[in-house]
Design an enzyme around this catalytic site. Structure first.
Site, mmCIF file in Angstrom:
data_model
loop_
_atom_site.group_PDB
_atom_site.id
_atom_site.type_symbol
_atom_site.label_atom_id
_atom_site.label_comp_id
_atom_site.label_asym_id
_atom_site.label_seq_id
_atom_site.Cartn_x
_atom_site.Cartn_y
_atom_site.Cartn_z
ATOM 1 N N HIS A 113 8.181 -23.627 54.911
ATOM 2 C CA HIS A 113 9.496 -23.081 54.086
ATOM 3 C C HIS A 113 10.841 -23.752 54.185
ATOM 4 O O HIS A 113 11.627 -23.368 53.642
ATOM 5 C CB HIS A 113 9.620 -21.572 54.681
ATOM 6 C CG HIS A 113 8.539 -20.578 54.285
ATOM 7 N ND1 HIS A 113 8.170 -20.423 53.185
ATOM 8 C CD2 HIS A 113 7.556 -19.857 55.156
ATOM 9 C CE1 HIS A 113 7.128 -19.590 53.124
ATOM 10 N NE2 HIS A 113 6.667 -19.359 54.320
ATOM 11 N N HIS A 155 1.728 -17.255 52.429
ATOM 12 C CA HIS A 155 3.031 -17.393 51.671
ATOM 13 C C HIS A 155 3.105 -18.756 51.103
ATOM 14 O O HIS A 155 2.648 -19.922 51.319
ATOM 15 C CB HIS A 155 4.150 -17.674 52.915
ATOM 16 C CG HIS A 155 4.216 -16.296 53.736
ATOM 17 N ND1 HIS A 155 3.401 -16.261 55.125
ATOM 18 C CD2 HIS A 155 4.576 -15.043 53.695
ATOM 19 C CE1 HIS A 155 3.590 -15.034 55.466
ATOM 20 N NE2 HIS A 155 4.447 -14.235 54.551
ATOM 21 N N ASP A 242 -2.442 -16.655 57.850
ATOM 22 C CA ASP A 242 -1.884 -15.563 57.761
ATOM 23 C C ASP A 242 -2.428 -14.663 56.636
ATOM 24 O O ASP A 242 -1.878 -13.630 56.306
ATOM 25 C CB ASP A 242 -0.275 -15.331 57.688
ATOM 26 C CG ASP A 242 0.325 -16.526 56.766
ATOM 27 O OD1 ASP A 242 -0.306 -17.036 56.162
ATOM 28 O OD2 ASP A 242 1.510 -16.898 56.962
HETATM 29 ZN ZN LIG Z 1 3.056 -17.836 56.211
#
Ligand SMILES: [Zn+2]
Ligand SMILES: [Zn+2]
Length: 441
Positions: A113, A155, A242
């Site tokens: 990120h 994500h 995740d």
């Molecule tokens: Zn993640």
């Protein structure tokens, strides 16, 4: 009889014992410690051809080659960030120097990120380990190395996408839980790359409750055919875990078997750990499965204690949504080189976009304007004007000269650096080819 790995595999662990966002934060050292226990219990390090190696320590220059940290790198990062990035570099060097066939960096803090510009931590990431690794490799082994990222974290890999959005030698594929239902809220099928690298960014958002069936449909019908066409020198799995069915932060249903089979089919040169917060129930099994698959060994016995074959079945509605998105992405991939770039981006000089970037960890809100020059001779000079609140730095100008910069764009970039000094207190110029970061403060 001694078991022997088909592919020699290097493992680099860095659990960052003395570093955490807070003591109860989901991104903590136990993420790696349970995995290490499982690796020892399964006897993986006793297998001939699987070896553990120590990480290197990345340098500030390694960070500055990839990021522009504002106000400066030293005040934003700490030693564990340099070792985590150094763990990725070590894994890559093991492969490049042919000490091993493949390597897996099981490191934290994670990286995907972190954008090119960094004011602090977001999505538990401050600097982008895998991008720092790739920029190190391109500096050392040549910027014409073709790299493919396949990011399987739940994500969207928004940071890695941001860094490589206009880079023609880097293919960035992210498959993730649909951004309408999860942080960071981005990563849709229409984001296909900048004018200098159109088509080389690919995002496949997956509906909530996607199982191994959906993951493997995307792998077989989209990712593997695209990798075949792109023909990279290195394939990197940004191995986020995740999207496991037991993860507390997401709503996906992937199993350890599904992950391991993905790694067998994808056959990556490198895997770099990303997220994954089901610390006891998922990570030890997924990581062991990835290691066995990368080593070319049987992983069929690796199952979570609560594994149930029903988890793998997904609704036909989910299957239909994934099929439609895969078809759309595959058809735009096939047409990527036929596109008239000036018409597509509706400009003949600079392609300009605005971005609001939220640092959920550091509670910073950044506004960026990115201008990319449309250039027939290189991927294009980039100018990023950025402002972050509540910081008191004011607006900053960031000029990036890509590896393939042409003489005209280089001259223009250095001129802009000089003339902007009267308007900005903080100006940075990142010259990839000359491997330097200039700053005026
Ligand atoms: Zn993640
Ligand atoms: Zn140019």
């Amino acid at each position: 009889m001694q078991i022997k790995a088909k592919n020699n595999l290097g493992l680099v662990f860095f659990p960052a014992f003395d570093w955490s966002i807070s003591p109860t934060h989901p991104e903590r050292k136990e993420r790696l410690l349970y995995t290490k226990d499982q690796v020892l219990e399964e006897g993986l390090l006793d297998i001939e051809g699987i070896e553990e190696y120590n990480p290197l320590v990345a340098t500030i220059d390694d960070v500055n080659r990839t990021h522009i940290c504002i106000p400066d790198t030293e005040s934003i990062i700490s030693k564990p960030h340099l070792i985590s990035a150094g763990g990725a570099i070590k894994a890559a060097e093991l492969v490049m120097q042919q000490e091993v066939d493949k390597a897996f960096a099981i490191i934290r803090p994670p990286g995907h990120h972190a954008f090119r510009i960094v004011y602090g931590a977001r999505g538990f990431c401050t600097v982008n380990n895998e991008a720092i690794m790739v920029e190190y490799l391109r500096q050392k082994y040549g910027s014409d190395l073709k790299i493919a990222f396949v990011d399987t974290d739940a994500h969207h890999a928004d940071g890695t996408q941001n860094i490589y959005y206009n880079d023609p030698n880097v293919l960035h594929i992210s498959i993730h839980q649909d951004g309408r239902t999860l942080f960071p809220g981005t990563g849709f099928t229409d984001d296909l790359g900048g004018p200098g690298a159109f088509g080389r960014t690919i995002n496949l958002p997956l509906p909530t409750n996607t199982t191994d069936q959906g993951l493997h449909y995307a792998l077989d019908n989209l990712i593997l055919p695209i990798l075949d066409d792109f023909d990279p020198d290195l394939i990197i799995n940004a191995a986020g875990q995740d999207n496991h069915y037991s993860d507390p932060l997401t709503q996906m249903k992937i199993t350890a078997q599904g992950y391991a089979e993905l790694n067998e089919k994808l056959d990556p040169d490198l895997a770099i750990l990303q997220g994954g917060y089901s610390i006891e129930s998922a990570l030890p099994y997924i990581n062991t499965g990835i290691m066995l698959a990368m080593a070319g060994l049987d992983y069929s016995y690796i199952k979570e204690p609560d594994y149930n074959s029903k988890i793998v079945k997904q609704s036909t509605k989910i299957t239909d949504i994934i099929k439609k998105r895969v078809d759309k992405l595959l058809s735009s991939w096939k047409k990527r080189d036929e596109i008239d770039i000036q018409a597509k981006f509706n400009t003949q000089d600079y392609y300009t976009t605005q971005h609001n970037i939220f640092y959920d960890t550091a509670q910073i809100r950044e506004n960026q304007q990115i201008k990319i020059k449309i250039c027939p001779d290189c991927s294009g000079l980039m100018i990023i004007d950025s402002r972050a609140v509540p910081l008191s730095i004011g607006e900053t100008r960031n000029i990036i000269l890509p590896f393939d910069v042409c003489n005209e764009c280089r001259q223009l970039g250095y001129n802009k650096y000089e003339i902007s000094k009267s308007d900005f207190n903080y100006i940075y110029l990142q010259d990839k080819k000359e491997d330097k970061l200039l700053t005026n403060h």
